[in-house]
Write a protein that holds these residues in place. Structure first.
Motif, mmCIF file in Angstrom:
data_model
loop_
_atom_site.group_PDB
_atom_site.id
_atom_site.type_symbol
_atom_site.label_atom_id
_atom_site.label_comp_id
_atom_site.label_asym_id
_atom_site.label_seq_id
_atom_site.Cartn_x
_atom_site.Cartn_y
_atom_site.Cartn_z
ATOM 1 N N LEU A 1 13.364 37.006 6.201
ATOM 2 C CA LEU A 1 14.062 35.891 5.565
ATOM 3 C C LEU A 1 13.176 35.214 4.511
ATOM 4 O O LEU A 1 13.625 34.927 3.397
ATOM 5 N N ALA A 2 11.907 35.022 4.846
ATOM 6 C CA ALA A 2 10.966 34.422 3.895
ATOM 7 C C ALA A 2 10.717 35.349 2.707
ATOM 8 O O ALA A 2 10.587 34.893 1.574
ATOM 9 N N ILE A 3 10.679 36.645 2.974
ATOM 10 C CA ILE A 3 10.491 37.612 1.884
ATOM 11 C C ILE A 3 11.691 37.586 0.945
ATOM 12 O O ILE A 3 11.536 37.548 -0.277
ATOM 13 N N PHE A 4 12.912 37.578 1.514
ATOM 14 C CA PHE A 4 14.111 37.559 0.673
ATOM 15 C C PHE A 4 14.215 36.271 -0.134
ATOM 16 O O PHE A 4 14.598 36.307 -1.304
ATOM 17 N N SER A 5 13.871 35.146 0.467
ATOM 18 C CA SER A 5 13.918 33.899 -0.295
ATOM 19 C C SER A 5 12.825 33.889 -1.367
ATOM 20 O O SER A 5 13.018 33.342 -2.459
ATOM 21 N N GLY A 6 11.690 34.511 -1.096
ATOM 22 C CA GLY A 6 10.636 34.639 -2.099
ATOM 23 C C GLY A 6 11.047 35.543 -3.251
ATOM 24 O O GLY A 6 10.732 35.276 -4.416
ATOM 25 N N TYR B 1 2.404 32.019 -4.275
ATOM 26 C CA TYR B 1 2.261 31.288 -3.017
ATOM 27 C C TYR B 1 0.913 30.592 -2.986
ATOM 28 O O TYR B 1 -0.026 30.992 -3.668
ATOM 29 N N GLY B 2 0.836 29.601 -2.125
ATOM 30 C CA GLY B 2 -0.444 28.936 -1.859
ATOM 31 C C GLY B 2 -1.133 29.645 -0.717
ATOM 32 O O GLY B 2 -1.443 30.822 -0.782
ATOM 33 N N GLN B 3 -1.322 28.915 0.380
ATOM 34 C CA GLN B 3 -1.995 29.473 1.549
ATOM 35 C C GLN B 3 -1.069 30.296 2.434
ATOM 36 O O GLN B 3 -1.486 31.270 3.024
ATOM 37 N N GLU B 4 0.171 29.885 2.573
ATOM 38 C CA GLU B 4 1.102 30.581 3.465
ATOM 39 C C GLU B 4 1.836 31.675 2.719
ATOM 40 O O GLU B 4 2.474 31.433 1.710
ATOM 41 N N LEU B 5 1.735 32.883 3.254
ATOM 42 C CA LEU B 5 2.397 34.035 2.651
ATOM 43 C C LEU B 5 3.589 34.434 3.515
ATOM 44 O O LEU B 5 3.566 34.252 4.734
ATOM 45 N N PRO B 6 4.625 35.020 2.914
ATOM 46 C CA PRO B 6 5.797 35.405 3.705
ATOM 47 C C PRO B 6 5.489 36.620 4.579
ATOM 48 O O PRO B 6 4.882 37.587 4.135
ATOM 49 N N THR B 7 5.882 36.526 5.830
ATOM 50 C CA THR B 7 5.685 37.647 6.748
ATOM 51 C C THR B 7 6.978 38.068 7.426
ATOM 52 O O THR B 7 7.020 39.124 8.043
ATOM 53 N N HIS B 8 8.013 37.263 7.342
ATOM 54 C CA HIS B 8 9.301 37.599 7.945
ATOM 55 C C HIS B 8 10.310 37.912 6.851
ATOM 56 O O HIS B 8 10.192 37.425 5.722
ATOM 57 N N TYR C 1 4.355 38.233 -4.647
ATOM 58 C CA TYR C 1 3.911 38.708 -3.335
ATOM 59 C C TYR C 1 5.098 39.102 -2.459
ATOM 60 O O TYR C 1 5.027 40.082 -1.721
ATOM 61 N N ALA C 2 6.192 38.369 -2.552
ATOM 62 C CA ALA C 2 7.382 38.696 -1.773
ATOM 63 C C ALA C 2 7.956 40.041 -2.212
ATOM 64 O O ALA C 2 8.398 40.834 -1.372
ATOM 65 N N VAL C 3 7.919 40.304 -3.514
ATOM 66 C CA VAL C 3 8.403 41.587 -4.018
ATOM 67 C C VAL C 3 7.513 42.716 -3.498
ATOM 68 O O VAL C 3 8.003 43.761 -3.056
ATOM 69 N N ILE D 1 5.514 48.458 -7.777
ATOM 70 C CA ILE D 1 5.067 48.360 -9.171
ATOM 71 C C ILE D 1 5.659 47.122 -9.827
ATOM 72 O O ILE D 1 4.967 46.404 -10.558
ATOM 73 N N LEU D 2 6.926 46.844 -9.543
ATOM 74 C CA LEU D 2 7.550 45.624 -10.068
ATOM 75 C C LEU D 2 6.798 44.385 -9.578
ATOM 76 O O LEU D 2 6.540 43.457 -10.345
ATOM 77 N N GLY D 3 6.425 44.376 -8.296
ATOM 78 C CA GLY D 3 5.658 43.260 -7.739
ATOM 79 C C GLY D 3 4.307 43.105 -8.421
ATOM 80 O O GLY D 3 3.873 41.987 -8.708
ATOM 81 N N ILE D 4 3.645 44.220 -8.692
ATOM 82 C CA ILE D 4 2.349 44.167 -9.378
ATOM 83 C C ILE D 4 2.519 43.619 -10.794
ATOM 84 O O ILE D 4 1.728 42.780 -11.244
ATOM 85 N N LEU D 5 3.548 44.102 -11.489
ATOM 86 C CA LEU D 5 3.799 43.598 -12.843
ATOM 87 C C LEU D 5 4.113 42.103 -12.831
ATOM 88 O O LEU D 5 3.615 41.354 -13.689
ATOM 89 N N LEU D 6 4.918 41.672 -11.869
ATOM 90 C CA LEU D 6 5.198 40.237 -11.745
ATOM 91 C C LEU D 6 3.919 39.459 -11.473
ATOM 92 O O LEU D 6 3.722 38.358 -11.995
ATOM 93 N N TRP D 7 3.057 40.000 -10.616
ATOM 94 C CA TRP D 7 1.789 39.361 -10.285
ATOM 95 C C TRP D 7 0.949 39.157 -11.548
ATOM 96 O O TRP D 7 0.367 38.099 -11.763
#
Length: 120
Positions: free
Chosen positions: A54-59, A45-52, A66-68, A31-37
């Motif tokens: 480490l990338a999610i945490f940095s996002g 993000y542009g074309q590349e979305l986080p899938t790992h 999207y990372a949330v 829900i927090l991610g949706i609200l942020l969105w």
């Protein structure tokens, strides 16, 4: 005998609580991610979305919606894994070696499957 039954009831309640708390926390993060969105008007993000992870945490550190969302989904996936871990404990307390072994094999399969999925 009554103490063992009471302890097993406690373990079953603990298993239920683990599942409940896991779902509540993951739902709150999603829900927090949706609200942020909505507030940020996009995924962050542009074309590349986080899938790992480490990338999610940095996002998440960068405040990207999207990372949330992905972290919330990761927590939701982790919830049944925690249930399996608590079940191993419950079966061990009960003294049921067969189910400890079976549940441990299930846990190993889950971990191997997640590792393969993470690497793939």
């Amino acid at each position: 005998m009554n103490d063992k039954k009471q302890e097993m009831n406690h373990v079953e309640l603990m298993i239920g609580r683990v599942l409940q708390i896991g779902v509540y926390i993951s739902a709150a993060v999603i829900i927090l991610g949706i609200l942020l969105w909505i507030v940020k008007n996009g995924s962050g993000y542009g074309q590349e979305l986080p899938t790992h992870l480490l990338a999610i945490f940095s996002g998440i550190a960068a405040g990207r919606p999207y990372a949330v969302l992905m972290f919330g989904i990761f927590l939701l996936i982790l919830t049944p894994v925690l249930r399996v871990i608590v079940s191993i404990y419950a079966f061990a307390k009960e003294g049921d070696r067969l189910y400890v072994i079976i549940t441990t094999v299930v846990l190993v399969i889950l971990i191997v499957g997640m590792t393969i999925g993470y690497a793939g």
